[in-house]
Design a protein around this motif. Sequence first.
Motif, PDB file in Angstrom:
ATOM      1  N   SER A 146      20.142 -31.588   7.485  1.00 24.52           N
ATOM      2  CA  SER A 146      19.396 -30.378   7.101  1.00 24.52           C
ATOM      3  C   SER A 146      19.195 -30.129   5.874  1.00 24.52           C
ATOM      4  O   SER A 146      20.169 -29.843   5.101  1.00 24.52           O
ATOM      5  CB  SER A 146      20.103 -29.408   7.830  1.00 24.52           C
ATOM      6  N   TRP A 174       5.053 -26.125  12.098  1.00 26.57           N
ATOM      7  CA  TRP A 174       4.984 -27.764  12.367  1.00 26.57           C
ATOM      8  C   TRP A 174       4.023 -28.648  11.231  1.00 26.57           C
ATOM      9  O   TRP A 174       4.594 -29.486  10.597  1.00 26.57           O
ATOM     10  CB  TRP A 174       4.191 -28.300  13.745  1.00 26.57           C
ATOM     11  N   MET A 189       8.840 -35.175  15.949  1.00 28.83           N
ATOM     12  CA  MET A 189       8.686 -33.993  16.839  1.00 28.83           C
ATOM     13  C   MET A 189      10.120 -33.703  17.251  1.00 28.83           C
ATOM     14  O   MET A 189      10.854 -32.845  18.245  1.00 28.83           O
ATOM     15  CB  MET A 189       8.316 -34.350  18.512  1.00 28.83           C
ATOM     16  N   ALA A 190      11.051 -33.716  16.156  1.00 32.75           N
ATOM     17  CA  ALA A 190      12.472 -33.069  16.174  1.00 32.75           C
ATOM     18  C   ALA A 190      12.469 -31.632  15.797  1.00 32.75           C
ATOM     19  O   ALA A 190      11.631 -31.073  15.367  1.00 32.75           O
ATOM     20  CB  ALA A 190      13.404 -33.739  14.885  1.00 32.75           C
ATOM     21  N   ASN A 191      13.550 -30.953  15.838  1.00 33.72           N
ATOM     22  CA  ASN A 191      13.774 -29.629  16.173  1.00 33.72           C
ATOM     23  C   ASN A 191      14.416 -29.211  14.549  1.00 33.72           C
ATOM     24  O   ASN A 191      14.537 -28.083  14.533  1.00 33.72           O
ATOM     25  CB  ASN A 191      14.780 -28.742  17.170  1.00 33.72           C
ATOM     26  N   THR A 192      14.823 -30.053  13.647  1.00 38.72           N
ATOM     27  CA  THR A 192      15.225 -29.787  12.533  1.00 38.72           C
ATOM     28  C   THR A 192      13.896 -29.688  11.800  1.00 38.72           C
ATOM     29  O   THR A 192      13.254 -30.670  11.240  1.00 38.72           O
ATOM     30  CB  THR A 192      16.328 -30.932  11.909  1.00 38.72           C
ATOM     31  N   PHE A 193      13.656 -28.663  11.039  1.00 39.86           N
ATOM     32  CA  PHE A 193      12.484 -28.632  10.050  1.00 39.86           C
ATOM     33  C   PHE A 193      12.590 -28.935   8.868  1.00 39.86           C
ATOM     34  O   PHE A 193      13.728 -28.611   7.906  1.00 39.86           O
ATOM     35  CB  PHE A 193      12.174 -26.981   9.897  1.00 39.86           C
ATOM     36  N   ARG A 213       7.070 -35.782  10.328  1.00 41.92           N
ATOM     37  CA  ARG A 213       6.326 -34.780  11.264  1.00 41.92           C
ATOM     38  C   ARG A 213       6.273 -35.076  12.597  1.00 41.92           C
ATOM     39  O   ARG A 213       6.529 -34.285  13.648  1.00 41.92           O
ATOM     40  CB  ARG A 213       4.889 -34.310  10.584  1.00 41.92           C
TER      41      ARG A 213
END
Length: 488
Positions: free
Chosen positions: A324, A334, A345-349, A342
């Motif tokens: 993170s 996104w 498709m992970a949830n960690t930006f 990109r």
Amino acid sequence: MDLPAYVERLRSGAPPKFPADANSLQFAQKLDSQDSLRHLRDEFILPTKASLKKRALDGSIPGETKSTVNGTNGVNGAETEQGIYFVGNSLGAQPKAVRDYVNAQLETWASVGVNGHFTDMGQSPLVQWQDMAEDCANKSADLVGASPSEIVYMSTLTVNLHMMMASFYKPDSKRHKVILEWKPFPSDHYAIESQIVWHGLNPEESMIKIEPDDNYLIPTEKVLATIDAHADSTALILLPGIQYWSGQLFDIPRITAYAKERGIVVGWDLAHAAGNVELKLHDWDVDFACWCTYKYINAGPGATAGAFVHERYGKVDFVDNSESPSYRPRLSGWYGGDKRVRFNMANTFVPTPGAAGYQVSNPSALDLASVAAALSIFNKTSMRDLRSKALVLTAYAEHLLDQINAETDAAKPFFKIITPRDPAQRGTQLSVLLREGLLDDIAQALEQNGVMCDKRKPDVLRVAPVPLYSRFEDVWKFMQILRGALGL
């Protein structure tokens, strides 16, 4: 004196000293013949007197001969008499390249569909869709005086102001005020006011509006005095680079440095400055800035806008090998995610380093095609050269306006120029405050003679000869039409 000599005088702060015969077509054409940028006019489609009367589409383009209209054998003659387009401060003229760039985008979409996101097509002026915003940023370094990594093209101007304030306006019990000017473009006022309300604050207490002097201008010293008066309680100062109504160019580097020394975040709305005057956003240490692309940049109505974020706020750090990253908080989406991850498709930006990390949504490839086309013309010259020509164009217009006023009663002139007389404090625009009751008749006369010029009630005519496509001859012809409208 030739055109380069006028440029040198104006850049040094000296008056241009136009000769006695300056109010003549021959003098104007002489300056045009010395203009090293005159070829750039051919890059644009300018409305003609005939096309300005058009009220239905017929497949014709101003200046082009069309052999058939609506499937018939009728012939339109070549519309060669161009109008005078002095409204680039509202909507720039159409670059010829836009049609080619948009057609390239449409052909790509039709030919390869979704693969256009990842395919660089041969013989196309465009890069693959996912890189188009980055390509526009690369083309804009000279335009705003920043590295490409500090520039992002996304959304539209007011949306970007909201996006920047979401990250940079962090009010607390001590610092909560926003310093702005008395008469910002209404959208800026709405954006600032709504941000203050969003944070649960009272706009009457948190909005500090700088009033102009009796000449409709806001002197730099007054801006600095306002900063001093509210330094301990101000979180943000957000001013226009050029005030849209008066045409005043603010002293961006001095105001920025002064505010930052007092711990205030500094943002600029450059809607009327980008593509108009020389900017050095990185060197001036501006925190953020936003601009539209449909005025002096000529990308078309509502085209994708630009934003600057200083490199210090675009850093993405991975601490102790953490998955993170650490980065400046912002509203995230996104398309602000690093292209390398990109499509995981992970949830960690994981934001793209730099200004691009402030993107939210997939930008319109059609809009960016127009922006890329418009920027391609700027890449054929430099902002320094454009500014040099603009200094003389505007000074010439000012000189001829003064001559008109000299022919009337000094106690009751036709108008007053409310844009600063100092060329260093203005762009290409001259705002002319007309005697009460003249505006509508003058606007009608200009329209009837193929002149496009912006009017702002009450009684202000904004005259903007743009150096990319305006000639000194256009300035002279405009003044003759204005003289006729005034009965001279």
